[in-house]
Every structure is written in structure tokens, then in C-alpha cells.
Design a protein around this motif. Structure first.
Motif, mmCIF file in Angstrom:
data_model
loop_
_atom_site.group_PDB
_atom_site.id
_atom_site.type_symbol
_atom_site.label_atom_id
_atom_site.label_comp_id
_atom_site.label_asym_id
_atom_site.label_seq_id
_atom_site.Cartn_x
_atom_site.Cartn_y
_atom_site.Cartn_z
ATOM 1 N N GLN A 22 0.877 -1.166 0.000
ATOM 2 C CA GLN A 22 0.000 0.000 0.000
ATOM 3 C C GLN A 22 0.914 1.215 0.000
ATOM 4 O OE1 GLN A 22 -2.706 -0.197 3.233
ATOM 5 N NE2 GLN A 22 -3.558 -2.143 2.619
ATOM 6 N N TYR A 23 0.827 1.998 -1.078
ATOM 7 C CA TYR A 23 1.781 3.068 -1.278
ATOM 8 C C TYR A 23 1.426 4.364 -0.561
ATOM 9 C CZ TYR A 23 3.832 -0.003 -4.641
ATOM 10 O OH TYR A 23 4.443 -1.073 -5.222
ATOM 11 N N ASP A 24 0.339 4.379 0.212
ATOM 12 C CA ASP A 24 -0.021 5.615 0.885
ATOM 13 C C ASP A 24 0.209 5.556 2.389
ATOM 14 O OD1 ASP A 24 -2.005 3.771 1.239
ATOM 15 O OD2 ASP A 24 -3.657 5.161 0.904
ATOM 16 N N LYS A 25 0.839 4.513 2.884
ATOM 17 C CA LYS A 25 1.150 4.418 4.312
ATOM 18 C C LYS A 25 2.304 5.360 4.645
ATOM 19 C CE LYS A 25 -0.363 -0.201 5.432
ATOM 20 N NZ LYS A 25 0.036 -1.444 6.062
ATOM 21 N N PRO A 26 2.306 5.956 5.852
ATOM 22 C CA PRO A 26 3.384 6.900 6.225
ATOM 23 C C PRO A 26 4.778 6.291 6.154
ATOM 24 C CG PRO A 26 1.604 6.963 7.835
ATOM 25 C CD PRO A 26 1.292 5.841 6.882
ATOM 26 N N GLU A 27 4.933 5.038 6.568
ATOM 27 C CA GLU A 27 6.267 4.434 6.540
ATOM 28 C C GLU A 27 6.750 4.225 5.105
ATOM 29 O OE1 GLU A 27 3.243 1.170 7.536
ATOM 30 O OE2 GLU A 27 3.701 3.131 8.307
ATOM 31 N N VAL A 28 5.832 4.001 4.186
ATOM 32 C CA VAL A 28 6.213 3.856 2.783
ATOM 33 C C VAL A 28 6.658 5.206 2.232
ATOM 34 C CG1 VAL A 28 5.391 3.233 0.476
ATOM 35 C CG2 VAL A 28 4.726 1.851 2.445
ATOM 36 N N GLU A 29 6.001 6.278 2.650
ATOM 37 C CA GLU A 29 6.408 7.617 2.241
ATOM 38 C C GLU A 29 7.830 7.916 2.721
ATOM 39 O OE1 GLU A 29 4.886 9.757 0.200
ATOM 40 O OE2 GLU A 29 3.343 8.234 -0.081
ATOM 41 N N LEU A 30 8.161 7.485 3.934
ATOM 42 C CA LEU A 30 9.517 7.678 4.461
ATOM 43 C C LEU A 30 10.530 6.903 3.615
ATOM 44 C CD1 LEU A 30 11.492 8.690 6.646
ATOM 45 C CD2 LEU A 30 10.951 6.603 7.916
ATOM 46 N N LEU A 31 10.196 5.660 3.262
ATOM 47 C CA LEU A 31 11.112 4.862 2.439
ATOM 48 C C LEU A 31 11.282 5.474 1.059
ATOM 49 C CD1 LEU A 31 10.021 1.245 3.414
ATOM 50 C CD2 LEU A 31 12.045 2.495 4.155
ATOM 51 N N LYS A 32 10.221 6.089 0.522
ATOM 52 C CA LYS A 32 10.337 6.766 -0.770
ATOM 53 C C LYS A 32 11.285 7.957 -0.667
ATOM 54 C CE LYS A 32 6.447 7.740 -2.821
ATOM 55 N NZ LYS A 32 5.025 7.911 -3.167
ATOM 56 N N ARG A 33 11.186 8.714 0.433
ATOM 57 C CA ARG A 33 12.089 9.861 0.613
ATOM 58 C C ARG A 33 13.529 9.405 0.784
ATOM 59 N NH1 ARG A 33 8.144 11.701 4.045
ATOM 60 N NH2 ARG A 33 9.437 11.374 5.866
ATOM 61 N N LYS A 34 13.727 8.305 1.496
ATOM 62 C CA LYS A 34 15.075 7.766 1.721
ATOM 63 C C LYS A 34 15.561 6.930 0.544
ATOM 64 C CE LYS A 34 15.683 9.293 5.892
ATOM 65 N NZ LYS A 34 16.710 10.260 6.200
ATOM 66 N N ARG A 35 14.651 6.652 -0.408
ATOM 67 C CA ARG A 35 14.941 5.841 -1.593
ATOM 68 C C ARG A 35 15.438 4.458 -1.178
ATOM 69 N NH1 ARG A 35 15.134 8.649 -6.353
ATOM 70 N NH2 ARG A 35 16.770 7.360 -7.224
ATOM 71 N N ALA A 36 14.696 3.806 -0.264
ATOM 72 C CA ALA A 36 15.093 2.506 0.274
ATOM 73 C C ALA A 36 14.055 1.439 -0.069
ATOM 74 C CB ALA A 36 15.260 2.588 1.784
ATOM 75 N N ILE A 37 14.554 0.243 -0.337
ATOM 76 C CA ILE A 37 13.720 -0.926 -0.609
ATOM 77 C C ILE A 37 14.204 -2.045 0.305
ATOM 78 C CG2 ILE A 37 13.095 -2.684 -2.310
ATOM 79 C CD1 ILE A 37 13.632 -0.613 -4.491
ATOM 80 N N PHE A 38 13.275 -2.742 0.937
ATOM 81 C CA PHE A 38 13.607 -3.908 1.745
ATOM 82 C C PHE A 38 13.122 -5.154 1.026
ATOM 83 C CE2 PHE A 38 13.919 -0.585 4.832
ATOM 84 C CZ PHE A 38 14.951 -1.001 5.658
ATOM 85 N N LEU A 39 14.024 -6.084 0.806
ATOM 86 C CA LEU A 39 13.706 -7.358 0.168
ATOM 87 C C LEU A 39 13.947 -8.437 1.209
ATOM 88 C CD1 LEU A 39 13.112 -9.236 -2.192
ATOM 89 C CD2 LEU A 39 15.446 -8.883 -2.984
ATOM 90 N N THR A 40 12.864 -9.009 1.724
ATOM 91 C CA THR A 40 12.984 -10.007 2.781
ATOM 92 C C THR A 40 12.180 -11.247 2.420
ATOM 93 O OG1 THR A 40 11.088 -9.101 3.983
ATOM 94 C CG2 THR A 40 13.252 -8.257 4.592
ATOM 95 N N GLY A 41 12.606 -12.370 2.969
ATOM 96 C CA GLY A 41 11.880 -13.621 2.769
ATOM 97 C C GLY A 41 12.191 -14.283 1.444
ATOM 98 N N ARG A 42 11.375 -15.257 1.134
ATOM 99 C CA ARG A 42 11.545 -16.043 -0.095
ATOM 100 C C ARG A 42 11.220 -15.181 -1.314
ATOM 101 N NH1 ARG A 42 12.044 -20.897 -2.162
ATOM 102 N NH2 ARG A 42 10.696 -21.601 -3.837
ATOM 103 N N ILE A 43 12.064 -15.268 -2.330
ATOM 104 C CA ILE A 43 11.858 -14.499 -3.556
ATOM 105 C C ILE A 43 11.032 -15.329 -4.537
ATOM 106 C CG2 ILE A 43 12.988 -13.394 -5.519
ATOM 107 C CD1 ILE A 43 15.393 -12.898 -3.663
ATOM 108 N N ASP A 44 9.856 -14.798 -4.880
ATOM 109 C CA ASP A 44 9.002 -15.435 -5.874
ATOM 110 C C ASP A 44 8.521 -14.363 -6.848
ATOM 111 O OD1 ASP A 44 7.010 -14.035 -4.497
ATOM 112 O OD2 ASP A 44 6.187 -15.813 -3.530
ATOM 113 N N ASP A 45 7.622 -14.725 -7.743
ATOM 114 C CA ASP A 45 7.159 -13.777 -8.763
ATOM 115 C C ASP A 45 6.484 -12.556 -8.154
ATOM 116 O OD1 ASP A 45 8.133 -15.369 -10.780
ATOM 117 O OD2 ASP A 45 6.207 -16.344 -11.191
ATOM 118 N N SER A 46 5.720 -12.748 -7.096
ATOM 119 C CA SER A 46 5.017 -11.638 -6.453
ATOM 120 C C SER A 46 5.999 -10.653 -5.813
ATOM 121 C CB SER A 46 4.049 -12.186 -5.388
ATOM 122 O OG SER A 46 3.415 -11.143 -4.709
ATOM 123 N N VAL A 47 6.989 -11.179 -5.125
ATOM 124 C CA VAL A 47 8.015 -10.339 -4.503
ATOM 125 C C VAL A 47 8.815 -9.606 -5.576
ATOM 126 C CG1 VAL A 47 10.133 -10.382 -3.124
ATOM 127 C CG2 VAL A 47 8.165 -11.738 -2.414
#
Length: 119
Positions: A22-47
Motif C-alpha cells: 500500500q503506497y499511501d502508508k506513512p512508513e512507505v512515504e519515508l522509504l520513498k524519501r530515503k529511496r530505500a527498498i527492503f527485500l525479505t523472505g523467499r523471492i518469488d514472482d510476487s516479490v
């Protein structure tokens, strides 16, 4: 305008399994400003879909960009763009999904700095 922009970058609602972001959550807005992506867990097509979408989104916007300097930021060379920070904590997953993420990292103009955590 901001709400309309959020709808434009949101994944399609037709494919409910494709994304849970959900791209409108406050924590996502912070990650957009910091230009950060977290990749956790098993990598599949959805991830992979989510990570590629985030890479493209962050590459298309610049830190502190607004309508006044939009032309200025679009003329930046890849070396001048601020980096995208990718934090990875994954034990692996589907090879083709991992390669899709790698290809997206190579395709964006912004440099992508990776940091491996955990495993």
C-alpha cells in the motif's frame, strides 16, 4: 494530486496476488524519501513484481523533486541521480524471479546500492 498519484502507481487490483504493498502508508512515504527498498523472505514472482515496481518508481522520482525542478532532474545523468538503497535479507527463492530483480536493477538509471543483512 497526491492521492491521484498514489492510485496511478498502485498495482492493478485485478491481480490481487501480485502485490500487497500500500503506497499511501506513512512508513512507505519515508522509504520513498530515503529511496530505500527492503527485500525479505523467499523471492518469488510476487516479490519480484513488488521490488521491480519500487525500483521503477524510485528511479522516476528524485529526492526533493517538485514541479519547479522537474525539467532539471529529468536531464540528470545516471551518475548524478541519487542512489536507491536495497536492503536484502533472503535465503533465496525462484531463480527467474531473482534474475528479474537483477535485470530491473541494471535497467534503472539510478545507481542501486545493495546491503545484505542476516542470511
Amino acid at each position: 494530486d497526491q492521492k491521484r498519484d498514489r492510485k496511478e502507481v498502485s498495482p492493478s487490483t485485478k491481480n490481487k496476488k501480485a502485490s500487497k504493498v500500500q503506497y499511501d502508508k506513512p512508513e512507505v512515504e519515508l522509504l520513498k524519501r530515503k529511496r530505500a527498498i527492503f527485500l525479505t523472505g523467499r523471492i518469488d514472482d510476487s516479490v519480484a513484481h513488488d521490488v521491480m515496481l519500487k525500483l521503477l518508481l524510485l528511479d522516476s522520482v528524485s529526492e526533493g523533486s517538485n514541479s519547479k525542478n522537474e525539467k532539471e532532474t529529468s536531464k540528470r545523468t545516471p551518475a548524478e541521480k541519487p542512489p536507491i538503497l536495497m536492503y536484502i535479507n533472503s535465503g533465496g527463492g525462484k531463480i527467474s524471479s531473482g534474475l528479474a530483480i537483477y535485470d530491473a536493477m541494471q535497467a534503472v538509471e539510478s545507481p542501486v546500492h545493495t546491503y545484505v543483512l542476516g542470511r
